[in-house]
Scaffold this motif. Sequence first.
Motif, PDB file in Angstrom:
ATOM      1  N   ARG B  25       0.842  -1.211  -0.093  1.00  0.00           N
ATOM      2  CA  ARG B  25      -0.085  -0.074   0.058  1.00  0.00           C
ATOM      3  C   ARG B  25       0.966   1.163   0.017  1.00  0.00           C
ATOM      4  O   ARG B  25       0.226   2.436   0.163  1.00  0.00           O
ATOM      5  N   GLY B  26       2.203   0.964  -0.084  1.00  0.00           N
ATOM      6  CA  GLY B  26       3.123   2.133  -0.378  1.00  0.00           C
ATOM      7  C   GLY B  26       3.702   2.587   1.122  1.00  0.00           C
ATOM      8  O   GLY B  26       4.171   3.743   1.202  1.00  0.00           O
ATOM      9  N   TRP B  27       3.619   1.847   2.150  1.00  0.00           N
ATOM     10  CA  TRP B  27       4.342   2.095   3.318  1.00  0.00           C
ATOM     11  C   TRP B  27       5.253   1.353   3.608  1.00  0.00           C
ATOM     12  O   TRP B  27       5.063   0.047   3.934  1.00  0.00           O
ATOM     13  N   VAL B  28       6.572   1.618   3.610  1.00  0.00           N
ATOM     14  CA  VAL B  28       7.739   0.884   4.045  1.00  0.00           C
ATOM     15  C   VAL B  28       8.071   1.122   5.305  1.00  0.00           C
ATOM     16  O   VAL B  28       8.283   2.157   5.824  1.00  0.00           O
ATOM     17  N   LEU B  29       8.825  -0.011   6.045  1.00  0.00           N
ATOM     18  CA  LEU B  29       9.163   0.005   7.438  1.00  0.00           C
ATOM     19  C   LEU B  29      10.578   0.950   7.380  1.00  0.00           C
ATOM     20  O   LEU B  29      11.244   0.934   6.800  1.00  0.00           O
ATOM     21  N   GLN B  69      17.949  -6.313   2.281  1.00  0.00           N
ATOM     22  CA  GLN B  69      18.199  -4.951   2.966  1.00  0.00           C
ATOM     23  C   GLN B  69      17.497  -4.707   4.391  1.00  0.00           C
ATOM     24  O   GLN B  69      16.370  -5.261   4.671  1.00  0.00           O
ATOM     25  N   THR B  70      18.423  -4.271   5.070  1.00  0.00           N
ATOM     26  CA  THR B  70      17.930  -4.265   6.478  1.00  0.00           C
ATOM     27  C   THR B  70      17.064  -2.886   6.516  1.00  0.00           C
ATOM     28  O   THR B  70      17.510  -1.714   6.277  1.00  0.00           O
ATOM     29  N   MET B  71      15.779  -2.933   7.042  1.00  0.00           N
ATOM     30  CA  MET B  71      14.939  -1.748   6.976  1.00  0.00           C
ATOM     31  C   MET B  71      15.030  -1.124   8.501  1.00  0.00           C
ATOM     32  O   MET B  71      14.830   0.108   8.585  1.00  0.00           O
ATOM     33  N   ALA B  72      15.044  -1.951   9.552  1.00  0.00           N
ATOM     34  CA  ALA B  72      15.113  -1.531  10.781  1.00  0.00           C
ATOM     35  C   ALA B  72      15.692  -2.466  11.808  1.00  0.00           C
ATOM     36  O   ALA B  72      15.921  -3.467  11.419  1.00  0.00           O
ATOM     37  N   LYS B  73      16.539  -1.913  12.727  1.00  0.00           N
ATOM     38  CA  LYS B  73      17.415  -2.841  13.654  1.00  0.00           C
ATOM     39  C   LYS B  73      17.347  -2.203  15.165  1.00  0.00           C
ATOM     40  O   LYS B  73      17.510  -1.095  15.275  1.00  0.00           O
ATOM     41  N   THR B  74      17.175  -3.256  15.969  1.00  0.00           N
ATOM     42  CA  THR B  74      17.468  -2.926  17.412  1.00  0.00           C
ATOM     43  C   THR B  74      18.373  -3.835  17.914  1.00  0.00           C
ATOM     44  O   THR B  74      18.983  -4.662  17.016  1.00  0.00           O
ATOM     45  N   LYS B  75      18.466  -3.865  19.044  1.00  0.00           N
ATOM     46  CA  LYS B  75      19.710  -4.663  19.617  1.00  0.00           C
ATOM     47  C   LYS B  75      19.464  -6.171  19.318  1.00  0.00           C
ATOM     48  O   LYS B  75      20.201  -6.853  19.080  1.00  0.00           O
ATOM     49  N   ARG B  76      18.210  -6.379  19.287  1.00  0.00           N
ATOM     50  CA  ARG B  76      17.890  -7.985  19.328  1.00  0.00           C
ATOM     51  C   ARG B  76      17.180  -8.179  17.937  1.00  0.00           C
ATOM     52  O   ARG B  76      17.173  -9.272  17.454  1.00  0.00           O
ATOM     53  N   TRP B  77      16.491  -7.459  17.345  1.00  0.00           N
ATOM     54  CA  TRP B  77      15.777  -7.588  16.283  1.00  0.00           C
ATOM     55  C   TRP B  77      16.278  -6.975  14.856  1.00  0.00           C
ATOM     56  O   TRP B  77      16.703  -5.798  15.061  1.00  0.00           O
ATOM     57  N   THR B  78      16.217  -7.679  13.752  1.00  0.00           N
ATOM     58  CA  THR B  78      16.502  -7.150  12.577  1.00  0.00           C
ATOM     59  C   THR B  78      15.222  -7.295  11.596  1.00  0.00           C
ATOM     60  O   THR B  78      14.815  -8.251  11.305  1.00  0.00           O
TER      61      THR B  78
END
Lengths: 107, 361
Positions: B25-29, B69-78
Amino acid sequence: MEKVFKKYGPMTETAFYILFSLTEPRHGYGIIKNIEDLTAGRLKLGSGTIYGTLTKMQKDGLIVIFADGERKTIYEMTTLGRRVLQREMDRIKEMHHHIRTFEEGRS
Amino acid sequence: MKKMKWLWSYRIEETEEWLEQMAGRGWVLEGFSPLLRIFSFKATEARQLRYHIDYKASDDGRLEQAGWQTMAKTKRWTFRSAENPQLYPGRDALFKRFRLHMYSILSVLSFFFPFLLIPIAILSLLTQTEPTGIHLLLLLAASIGELGLVLWVYAFFRKQERKLLGLPEMWKARKTNHKKLRIGWFYDPYHTKKWLQKMFDEGYELEKAGAIWFYFKPRQAEAIRYEIIYENKVDPTYYHIHEAAGWRLVHTSSSSVMNSTLWAMPHVADEEPPAITYDTRERQRIVKKNFTMTTVISLILMLAQSLSISNYLLLEDDPFSSLEFISSATALNIFLVIMWLVLYVKSLLGYRREMREMRDD
């Protein structure tokens, strides 16, 4: 690092061939078939054997798990896995050298 | 745009599908805030993307090569996305986390049960009365409520666990299935396997099995091999590997911890029967593990039995005189204990025979 080398040196024949099969990425069943082909049917491994060994190797960091386009599991060797395999191959090559020297000495 | 999603990590496939729909729908993380479970999106043109959520991801090089491609990254989650990936990261770390949470939560909820007595005790202390019918009714209601809660939470987790393990949808028995009852069969694998072979010789091939029911269909294969495997813990790899080798999943118990699974493989009559392992020592280990589990459970049951008996004896002044001693509850108890002992003896005899047969091979 040393702990892993101690644990996998020497390796059992089964463990060696499983890791050796993963010089290229394979499916679980691909490993079984590859080993059967390599040893001309001498080593026939069950999926239980593979599962146990792969689980241990994964825990020790020798292999990683991916999935292919159809979400089927693929096993791949890590850098550490490659080093462990190389050490083992060197050990076997040394043994082979001793055996050849002995056999050639007899003839 | 920001969206909050609770329990997203327990429904990982749904969450990934949701992210893919958003991309469509045009919304990318763009980002993720773990504390409040908030997903941030940025507007772009609509894209067909595959998302993969990785827990404790390590290797980035290999996946980047495959187009991730990495869109978002936290300490534990990619959070990764790719257009048409031919390679996906593994789910083993995620599964281990999921299982840890599942069984911790269920354990805590189950052990909460004795603490239900505390409000009742406080109530009777405040009103200076003995626990009356009303108190017992409240206790009963609270117990039923708690039991219901535990079952509901278990059902939710188990449904997700089945997805992570790659198990098929629940199977419904057909009217044409030949049904047989066999209680506690996973505690006595030797005799169960012998019985299944006998059924096969009589023309019945096992289609599916439950905890007590076996559903047979007319025999189609030339020969068949059944294996009953007990594992302390199973993960998705367990099911993948055996199925890829040709084993058909006939039954797996409703937990990935202390799991018993029944596998079947039809084969050509003349060839050597297939096996989960061709190594005798491994086979012995499998049989021993199963029997050890049965013994441990028997010991726990015996302990619980003796605790409840000694508890009863302590409470009553003259236990043997009162009629309650010979009450139906006790009779049922004794009957169940005898049934269990019979099962255990059969299991022991089967274990010894199986070990002896393997030694003689």
